[in-house]
Design a protein around this motif. Structure first.
Motif, PDB file in Angstrom:
ATOM      1  N   TRP A   9       7.683   6.627   9.479  1.00 59.77           N
ATOM      2  CA  TRP A   9       7.842   5.160   9.416  1.00 59.77           C
ATOM      3  C   TRP A   9       6.615   4.477   8.823  1.00 59.77           C
ATOM      4  O   TRP A   9       6.638   3.278   8.565  1.00 59.77           O
ATOM      5  N   LYS A  10       5.544   5.222   8.664  1.00 64.78           N
ATOM      6  CA  LYS A  10       4.282   4.632   8.154  1.00 64.78           C
ATOM      7  C   LYS A  10       3.916   3.408   8.999  1.00 64.78           C
ATOM      8  O   LYS A  10       4.010   3.477  10.216  1.00 64.78           O
ATOM      9  N   MET A  11       3.552   2.277   8.388  1.00 67.95           N
ATOM     10  CA  MET A  11       3.115   1.122   9.184  1.00 67.95           C
ATOM     11  C   MET A  11       4.270   0.111   9.325  1.00 67.95           C
ATOM     12  O   MET A  11       4.098  -1.085   9.112  1.00 67.95           O
ATOM     13  N   GLY A  94      -3.216  15.147   6.735  1.00 64.66           N
ATOM     14  CA  GLY A  94      -3.500  15.193   5.290  1.00 64.66           C
ATOM     15  C   GLY A  94      -2.521  14.424   4.435  1.00 64.66           C
ATOM     16  O   GLY A  94      -2.370  14.731   3.237  1.00 64.66           O
ATOM     17  N   HIS A  95      -1.845  13.435   5.012  1.00 61.98           N
ATOM     18  CA  HIS A  95      -0.947  12.641   4.170  1.00 61.98           C
ATOM     19  C   HIS A  95      -1.760  11.996   3.050  1.00 61.98           C
ATOM     20  O   HIS A  95      -2.910  11.612   3.252  1.00 61.98           O
ATOM     21  N   SER A  96      -1.163  11.860   1.881  1.00 55.69           N
ATOM     22  CA  SER A  96      -1.931  11.338   0.735  1.00 55.69           C
ATOM     23  C   SER A  96      -2.478   9.943   1.019  1.00 55.69           C
ATOM     24  O   SER A  96      -3.536   9.572   0.517  1.00 55.69           O
ATOM     25  N   TYR A 164       5.138  19.563   0.919  1.00 53.77           N
ATOM     26  CA  TYR A 164       4.668  19.304  -0.439  1.00 53.77           C
ATOM     27  C   TYR A 164       5.145  17.914  -0.847  1.00 53.77           C
ATOM     28  O   TYR A 164       6.342  17.624  -0.837  1.00 53.77           O
ATOM     29  N   GLU A 165       4.176  17.064  -1.178  1.00 51.62           N
ATOM     30  CA  GLU A 165       4.504  15.693  -1.560  1.00 51.62           C
ATOM     31  C   GLU A 165       3.767  15.318  -2.834  1.00 51.62           C
ATOM     32  O   GLU A 165       2.576  14.981  -2.793  1.00 51.62           O
ATOM     33  N   PRO A 166       4.437  15.370  -3.986  1.00 48.40           N
ATOM     34  CA  PRO A 166       3.768  14.916  -5.210  1.00 48.40           C
ATOM     35  C   PRO A 166       3.553  13.407  -5.097  1.00 48.40           C
ATOM     36  O   PRO A 166       4.521  12.654  -4.916  1.00 48.40           O
ATOM     37  N   ALA A 169       5.586  10.720  -6.860  1.00 54.34           N
ATOM     38  CA  ALA A 169       6.997  10.452  -6.516  1.00 54.34           C
ATOM     39  C   ALA A 169       7.115   9.554  -5.282  1.00 54.34           C
ATOM     40  O   ALA A 169       8.155   8.922  -5.062  1.00 54.34           O
ATOM     41  N   ILE A 170       6.046   9.471  -4.483  1.00 57.46           N
ATOM     42  CA  ILE A 170       6.114   8.764  -3.195  1.00 57.46           C
ATOM     43  C   ILE A 170       6.405   7.279  -3.394  1.00 57.46           C
ATOM     44  O   ILE A 170       5.802   6.627  -4.246  1.00 57.46           O
ATOM     45  N   GLY A 171       7.331   6.770  -2.608  1.00 54.53           N
ATOM     46  CA  GLY A 171       7.625   5.337  -2.608  1.00 54.53           C
ATOM     47  C   GLY A 171       8.691   4.932  -3.627  1.00 54.53           C
ATOM     48  O   GLY A 171       9.189   3.809  -3.590  1.00 54.53           O
ATOM     49  N   GLY A 172       9.061   5.849  -4.525  1.00 55.94           N
ATOM     50  CA  GLY A 172      10.050   5.510  -5.557  1.00 55.94           C
ATOM     51  C   GLY A 172      11.451   5.918  -5.138  1.00 55.94           C
ATOM     52  O   GLY A 172      11.737   6.103  -3.953  1.00 55.94           O
ATOM     53  N   GLY A 209       8.673  12.726  -0.896  1.00 52.65           N
ATOM     54  CA  GLY A 209       8.398  11.935  -2.100  1.00 52.65           C
ATOM     55  C   GLY A 209       9.702  11.442  -2.671  1.00 52.65           C
ATOM     56  O   GLY A 209      10.369  12.171  -3.399  1.00 52.65           O
ATOM     57  N   ALA A 210      10.106  10.217  -2.266  1.00 50.98           N
ATOM     58  CA  ALA A 210      11.371   9.640  -2.723  1.00 50.98           C
ATOM     59  C   ALA A 210      12.574  10.499  -2.334  1.00 50.98           C
ATOM     60  O   ALA A 210      13.523  10.639  -3.116  1.00 50.98           O
ATOM     61  N   ALA A 211      12.522  11.101  -1.151  1.00 46.27           N
ATOM     62  CA  ALA A 211      13.710  11.798  -0.652  1.00 46.27           C
ATOM     63  C   ALA A 211      14.692  10.708  -0.210  1.00 46.27           C
ATOM     64  O   ALA A 211      14.337   9.827   0.576  1.00 46.27           O
ATOM     65  N   VAL A 230      10.626  12.025   5.016  1.00 46.95           N
ATOM     66  CA  VAL A 230      11.257  10.827   4.442  1.00 46.95           C
ATOM     67  C   VAL A 230      10.463   9.591   4.831  1.00 46.95           C
ATOM     68  O   VAL A 230      10.255   9.335   6.018  1.00 46.95           O
ATOM     69  N   GLY A 231      10.048   8.817   3.854  1.00 45.10           N
ATOM     70  CA  GLY A 231       9.277   7.602   4.113  1.00 45.10           C
ATOM     71  C   GLY A 231      10.175   6.370   4.134  1.00 45.10           C
ATOM     72  O   GLY A 231      10.879   6.117   5.113  1.00 45.10           O
ATOM     73  N   HIS A 232      10.195   5.623   3.041  1.00 43.29           N
ATOM     74  CA  HIS A 232      10.847   4.303   3.077  1.00 43.29           C
ATOM     75  C   HIS A 232      12.329   4.341   3.447  1.00 43.29           C
ATOM     76  O   HIS A 232      12.830   3.421   4.079  1.00 43.29           O
ATOM     77  N   VAL A 233      13.013   5.417   3.091  1.00 42.78           N
ATOM     78  CA  VAL A 233      14.440   5.481   3.448  1.00 42.78           C
ATOM     79  C   VAL A 233      14.611   5.618   4.978  1.00 42.78           C
ATOM     80  O   VAL A 233      15.619   5.182   5.536  1.00 42.78           O
TER      81      VAL A 233
HETATM   82  P1  PGA Z   1       8.727   8.041   0.526  1.00 45.33           P
HETATM   83  O1  PGA Z   1       7.440   8.525   1.332  1.00 45.33           O
HETATM   84  O2  PGA Z   1       9.903   8.744   1.115  1.00 45.33           O
HETATM   85  O3  PGA Z   1       8.758   6.572   0.732  1.00 45.33           O
HETATM   86  O4  PGA Z   1       8.499   8.438  -0.906  1.00 45.33           O
HETATM   87  C1  PGA Z   1       7.277   9.854   1.693  1.00 45.33           C
HETATM   88  C2  PGA Z   1       5.931  10.054   2.328  1.00 45.33           C
HETATM   89  O5  PGA Z   1       4.943   9.439   1.866  1.00 45.33           O
HETATM   90  O6  PGA Z   1       5.804  10.798   3.312  1.00 45.33           O
END
Ligand code: PGA
Length: 252
Positions: A9-11, A94-96, A164-166, A169-172, A209-211, A230-233
């Motif tokens: 969920w991040k912040m 170690g999250h980016s 593995y999180e490129p 791709a994150i956030g897109g 990364g944008a999963a 999974v982040g934003h979704v």
């Molecule tokens: P995202 O984030 O699904 O929004 O790309 C993934 C993450 O940063 O862990």
């Protein structure tokens, strides 16, 4: 095979009221989704009240980050033991976004060691900021892995999940291709086996990364991964329910 889904969920969200609503929707979606092991990583301030409300077994909780020391003078930090006391059983390391705020490979090593000592499951995030033709991304990932796995036994390594999180791709909305993930999974496994021997061949690898609900099943089918971060979704209850449902249909 069960799929592992980590909801980072991040912040988000801004209030506990919304967090409770999101958790409730997530819980319902998880209960409908056989074949999925779900881990929710809420902001730490929501961890205890959410875990206290939850009586089921399908969902586990994760800490998004924590300090490797047990206690002491660390203003603004939270210890892993404190998070465990609030029912966290996983920790994202170690999250980016944490690395961008200064977390080093040495910090990730200490965090993974501290988590393993407490029997928390570390989710170690690795990944490059950008890709070029020269293959520098492999060097970056191998250094991130070496920092942690170089210090572990094969038995300890088996308890670490590599995400593995490129970063690009994150956030897109567009993930890496499953084919490229497959190649990276082979590289990750080989890097760890080179350090620790054949016994660590079965290390669990997930992709982040944008999963999304659109690409999740293709990534699980073709990416050589056992799950998704999974982040934003994960903070959009409708989209996340669709993602869980798609995965559930494909794994059972
Ligand atoms: P995202 O984030 O699904 O929004 O790309 C993934 C993450 O940063 O862990």
């Amino acid at each position: 095979m069960r799929a592992l889904v980590i909801a980072n969920w991040k912040m988000n969200p801004p209030t506990f009221r919304e967090a409770r609503g999101l958790f409730e929707a997530t819980r319902k979606a998880a209960e409908r989704s056989r074949g999925v092991t779900l881990v929710v990583a809420p902001p730490v301030i929501f961890l205890r009240p959410l875990s206290a409300l939850y009586k089921g077994k399908r969902i586990a909780f994760a800490l998004q980050g924590g300090h490797w020391e047990k206690a002491g003078a660390q203003t603004g930090e939270i210890s892993m033991a404190q998070a465990q006391d609030a029912r966290a059983s996983y920790i994202i390391v170690g999250h980016s976004e944490s690395r961008a705020r200064g977390e080093t490979n040495e910090d990730t090593r200490k965090k993974v060691a501290a988590a393993l000592a407490l029997k928390l499951t570390p989710i170690l995030c690795v990944g490059e900021r950008q890709r070029d033709q020269g293959g520098a991304h492999f060097t970056i990932v191998s250094e991130q892995l070496r920092a942690v796995f170089g210090e572990l036994t094969a038995t300890q390594a088996a308890r670490v999940i590599v995400a593995y999180e490129p970063i690009w791709a994150i956030g897109g909305e567009e993930s890496m291709s499953p084919r490229d993930m497959h190649e990276m999974a082979i590289f990750i496994r080989k890097s760890i086996v080179d350090l620790l021997g054949q016994g660590s061949m079965s290390v669990k690898i997930i992709y982040g990364g944008a999963a999304t609900e659109e690409n999740a099943t293709a990534m699980l089918a073709g990416g050589d991964v056992v799950g998704l971060l999974v982040g934003h979704v994960s903070v959009d209850s409708k989209r996340f329910a669709a993602l869980l449902s798609a995965i559930s249909k494909s794994v059972v």
